[in-house]
Write a protein that holds these residues in place. Structure first.
Motif, PDB file in Angstrom:
ATOM      1  N   LEU A   1      68.183  23.795  36.971  1.00 20.93           N
ATOM      2  CA  LEU A   1      67.953  23.050  35.736  1.00 20.93           C
ATOM      3  C   LEU A   1      66.542  22.485  35.742  1.00 20.93           C
ATOM      4  O   LEU A   1      65.990  22.173  36.802  1.00 20.93           O
ATOM      5  CB  LEU A   1      68.947  21.890  35.611  1.00 20.93           C
ATOM      6  N   SER A   2      65.966  22.335  34.562  1.00 16.84           N
ATOM      7  CA  SER A   2      64.651  21.709  34.489  1.00 16.84           C
ATOM      8  C   SER A   2      64.802  20.207  34.721  1.00 16.84           C
ATOM      9  O   SER A   2      65.896  19.639  34.590  1.00 16.84           O
ATOM     10  CB  SER A   2      64.018  21.961  33.118  1.00 16.84           C
ATOM     11  N   TYR A   3      63.708  19.580  35.066  1.00 17.46           N
ATOM     12  CA  TYR A   3      63.707  18.127  35.279  1.00 17.46           C
ATOM     13  C   TYR A   3      64.222  17.415  34.032  1.00 17.46           C
ATOM     14  O   TYR A   3      65.034  16.482  34.119  1.00 17.46           O
ATOM     15  CB  TYR A   3      62.285  17.671  35.601  1.00 17.46           C
ATOM     16  N   GLU A   4      63.773  17.870  32.878  1.00 14.68           N
ATOM     17  CA  GLU A   4      64.166  17.247  31.621  1.00 14.68           C
ATOM     18  C   GLU A   4      65.671  17.380  31.376  1.00 14.68           C
ATOM     19  O   GLU A   4      66.318  16.452  30.868  1.00 14.68           O
ATOM     20  CB  GLU A   4      63.388  17.873  30.460  1.00 14.68           C
ATOM     21  N   GLU A   5      66.225  18.527  31.756  1.00 16.61           N
ATOM     22  CA  GLU A   5      67.666  18.735  31.588  1.00 16.61           C
ATOM     23  C   GLU A   5      68.463  17.837  32.523  1.00 16.61           C
ATOM     24  O   GLU A   5      69.517  17.309  32.148  1.00 16.61           O
ATOM     25  CB  GLU A   5      68.000  20.211  31.826  1.00 16.61           C
ATOM     26  N   MET A   6      67.973  17.666  33.744  1.00 18.58           N
ATOM     27  CA  MET A   6      68.667  16.782  34.684  1.00 18.58           C
ATOM     28  C   MET A   6      68.654  15.338  34.196  1.00 18.58           C
ATOM     29  O   MET A   6      69.648  14.617  34.322  1.00 18.58           O
ATOM     30  CB  MET A   6      68.030  16.898  36.076  1.00 18.58           C
TER      31      MET A   6
ATOM     32  N   ARG B   1      59.599  28.000  35.986  1.00 21.79           N
ATOM     33  CA  ARG B   1      59.358  26.666  36.548  1.00 21.79           C
ATOM     34  C   ARG B   1      57.868  26.363  36.643  1.00 21.79           C
ATOM     35  O   ARG B   1      57.436  25.226  36.404  1.00 21.79           O
ATOM     36  CB  ARG B   1      60.018  26.553  37.928  1.00 21.79           C
ATOM     37  N   LYS B   2      57.078  27.378  36.973  1.00 19.42           N
ATOM     38  CA  LYS B   2      55.624  27.190  37.051  1.00 19.42           C
ATOM     39  C   LYS B   2      55.057  26.816  35.684  1.00 19.42           C
ATOM     40  O   LYS B   2      54.227  25.901  35.571  1.00 19.42           O
ATOM     41  CB  LYS B   2      54.954  28.471  37.557  1.00 19.42           C
ATOM     42  N   ASN B   3      55.507  27.505  34.645  1.00 18.31           N
ATOM     43  CA  ASN B   3      55.016  27.218  33.298  1.00 18.31           C
ATOM     44  C   ASN B   3      55.391  25.806  32.857  1.00 18.31           C
ATOM     45  O   ASN B   3      54.586  25.099  32.232  1.00 18.31           O
ATOM     46  CB  ASN B   3      55.561  28.248  32.307  1.00 18.31           C
ATOM     47  N   ASN B   4      56.611  25.388  33.179  1.00 12.82           N
ATOM     48  CA  ASN B   4      57.031  24.024  32.844  1.00 12.82           C
ATOM     49  C   ASN B   4      56.196  22.991  33.594  1.00 12.82           C
ATOM     50  O   ASN B   4      55.805  21.961  33.031  1.00 12.82           O
ATOM     51  CB  ASN B   4      58.513  23.830  33.171  1.00 12.82           C
ATOM     52  N   ALA B   5      55.931  23.279  34.873  1.00  9.36           N
ATOM     53  CA  ALA B   5      55.141  22.349  35.686  1.00  9.36           C
ATOM     54  C   ALA B   5      53.720  22.220  35.139  1.00  9.36           C
ATOM     55  O   ALA B   5      53.162  21.116  35.074  1.00  9.36           O
ATOM     56  CB  ALA B   5      55.112  22.828  37.138  1.00  9.36           C
ATOM     57  N   MET B   6      53.139  23.333  34.733  1.00  7.14           N
ATOM     58  CA  MET B   6      51.788  23.313  34.167  1.00  7.14           C
ATOM     59  C   MET B   6      51.757  22.535  32.859  1.00  7.14           C
ATOM     60  O   MET B   6      50.808  21.787  32.588  1.00  7.14           O
ATOM     61  CB  MET B   6      51.301  24.752  33.942  1.00  7.14           C
ATOM     62  N   PHE B   7      52.806  22.679  32.053  1.00  4.43           N
ATOM     63  CA  PHE B   7      52.878  21.952  30.783  1.00  4.43           C
ATOM     64  C   PHE B   7      52.959  20.445  31.027  1.00  4.43           C
ATOM     65  O   PHE B   7      52.299  19.654  30.342  1.00  4.43           O
ATOM     66  CB  PHE B   7      54.088  22.427  29.977  1.00  4.43           C
ATOM     67  N   ARG B   8      53.774  20.051  32.013  1.00  2.00           N
ATOM     68  CA  ARG B   8      53.882  18.619  32.328  1.00  2.00           C
ATOM     69  C   ARG B   8      52.539  18.065  32.794  1.00  2.00           C
ATOM     70  O   ARG B   8      52.156  16.952  32.441  1.00  2.00           O
ATOM     71  CB  ARG B   8      54.933  18.399  33.421  1.00  2.00           C
ATOM     72  N   GLU B   9      51.856  18.856  33.613  1.00  2.00           N
ATOM     73  CA  GLU B   9      50.561  18.427  34.134  1.00  2.00           C
ATOM     74  C   GLU B   9      49.564  18.200  33.001  1.00  2.00           C
ATOM     75  O   GLU B   9      48.884  17.170  32.942  1.00  2.00           O
ATOM     76  CB  GLU B   9      50.030  19.491  35.103  1.00  2.00           C
TER      77      GLU B   9
ATOM     78  N   GLU C   1      65.064  21.049  40.947  1.00  2.00           N
ATOM     79  CA  GLU C   1      65.007  22.082  39.910  1.00  2.00           C
ATOM     80  C   GLU C   1      65.428  23.430  40.484  1.00  2.00           C
ATOM     81  O   GLU C   1      66.188  24.178  39.857  1.00  2.00           O
ATOM     82  CB  GLU C   1      63.579  22.198  39.351  1.00  2.00           C
ATOM     83  N   TYR C   2      64.912  23.718  41.667  1.00  2.00           N
ATOM     84  CA  TYR C   2      65.187  25.012  42.297  1.00  2.00           C
ATOM     85  C   TYR C   2      66.670  25.156  42.635  1.00  2.00           C
ATOM     86  O   TYR C   2      67.299  26.170  42.310  1.00  2.00           O
ATOM     87  CB  TYR C   2      64.349  25.154  43.566  1.00  2.00           C
ATOM     88  N   LEU C   3      67.220  24.155  43.293  1.00  2.00           N
ATOM     89  CA  LEU C   3      68.599  24.261  43.770  1.00  2.00           C
ATOM     90  C   LEU C   3      69.622  24.148  42.643  1.00  2.00           C
ATOM     91  O   LEU C   3      70.657  24.814  42.670  1.00  2.00           O
ATOM     92  CB  LEU C   3      68.866  23.187  44.824  1.00  2.00           C
TER      93      LEU C   3
END
Length: 350
Positions: A259-264, A312-320, A254-256
């Motif tokens: 893109l978000s995981y979902e987009e990849m 990215r933090k907000n997306n990660a928290m939502f997935r969790e 995601e960082y490199l």
């Protein structure tokens, strides 16, 4: 006699205030030099109005720092009646009140100090605007950008440590170490004891601009390993660590790739459906059917580093919370946890 005692009392009070003032470093040597050179530049140009603005903002920052310094040190023991508070009890309190509860258990000095860091960052952004008007006189634009980046990094590091402290799935030792480091940031408003973090994360931020994602091999780690280890030797140890897993790899992707995981996943599904082995970035929005989750407006603006982290933090928290696939933390959090576990940064009360 009364007047003398009053003067003596005030002298003692001033002395104690000066001692407390040492806990807040208003400007570093580099920052002082930038301010001095900016003033000289404006004096040379004869722009008295801009000098007045700079001086006024400087005074406000110094007054804010003085106000913060009047609050008790977070690193020392404080006794009030039968109640006692120390660095150890502060860290314990932080670890037992994670998430939203942490905000209302945050010391006043820490809350005001965060505002001070943001105010200082804005001050140097102001200086960068001034220098942009006098390019022929300003020679320290790169230093100004670096100072802004360091202040942004301080704010971001604070949030990463809070995310570690708030994660009750992590062992208490790791959370406690993060608590001590967070307290040092709150106390000094510079990252005392975590200087090792800055070059690793900022170098990665700068170098990611030159990373060309190969969407045909998005599941592979070889190109990522080669890219990261070419920047800092620590990355090789991090990538080969026994606890390195798919979740961490996805966070790094995601960082490199920006893109978000979902987009990849969506791009991979598209490539499979179209039976293609490579992907053209110009087709990105068409395939995603929307703008990227992590837009990047200006790579040269250090604030983008923080914006990128928060998204990215907000997306990660939502997935969790939603029990969805994909990284549950940011790569910054994973890296700092790794460094704490292996003693690369010292999280203790010293």
């Amino acid at each position: 006699m009364y007047i003398f005692m009053g003067r003596q009392f005030r002298a003692n009070k001033i002395h104690k205030t000066e001692e407390k003032m040492k806990t807040i470093q208003v400007f570093s040597e580099t920052e002082e030099l930038i301010i001095s050179e900016t003033k000289k530049m404006l004096q040379t140009s004869g722009d008295l109005e801009d000098i007045k603005i700079i001086e006024g903002t400087l005074l406000s920052l110094e007054m804010l720092a003085q106000s913060i310094s009047h609050y008790p040190s977070l690193l020392n023991q404080q006794v009030l009646g039968k109640h006692s508070r120390s660095l150890e009890t502060l860290v314990q309190n932080l670890c037992t009140h994670p998430g939203l509860n942490l905000l209302l258990n945050t010391p006043t000095k820490a809350v005001l100090g965060r505002g001070f860091t943001i105010a200082k960052m804005n001050f140097f952004i102001l200086i960068s605007y001034v220098c942009a008007d006098y390019l022929h006189l300003c020679s320290g634009r790169d230093n100004i950008r670096k100072v802004i980046a360091l202040n942004v990094f301080s704010i971001m590091a604070e949030e990463v440590f809070i995310s570690i402290i708030s994660d009750d799935k992590l062992n208490i030792d790791l959370r406690t170490k993060s608590g001590f480091l967070l307290a040092k940031i709150w106390e000094h408003r510079i990252y005392k004891g975590i200087e090792e973090l800055e070059p690793i994360l900022t170098d990665l931020w700068i170098s990611r601009q030159s990373f060309t994602p190969s969407f045909g091999t998005m599941q592979g780690i070889s190109e990522i390993t080669s890219f990261c280890t070419g920047r800092n030797p620590m990355w090789l140890n991090f990538l080969e660590d026994s606890e390195f897993n798919e979740d961490i790899l996805d966070a790094l992707k995601e960082y490199l790739m920006g893109l978000s995981y979902e987009e990849m996943i969506k791009i991979e599904d598209y490539m499979e459906a179209e039976s293609i082995s490579s992907f053209n970035m110009s087709d990105l929005e068409r395939v995603l059917e929307q703008s990227k989750s992590y837009p990047m407006n200006d790579y040269h603006d250090p604030r983008e580093m923080y914006h990128f982290y928060v998204r990215r933090k907000n997306n990660a928290m939502f997935r969790e919370k939603s029990c969805m696939r994909g990284p549950k933390s940011t790569i910054e959090k994973y890296i700092i946890c790794y460094m704490l576990k292996h003693g690369i940064i010292a999280g203790n009360g010293n």
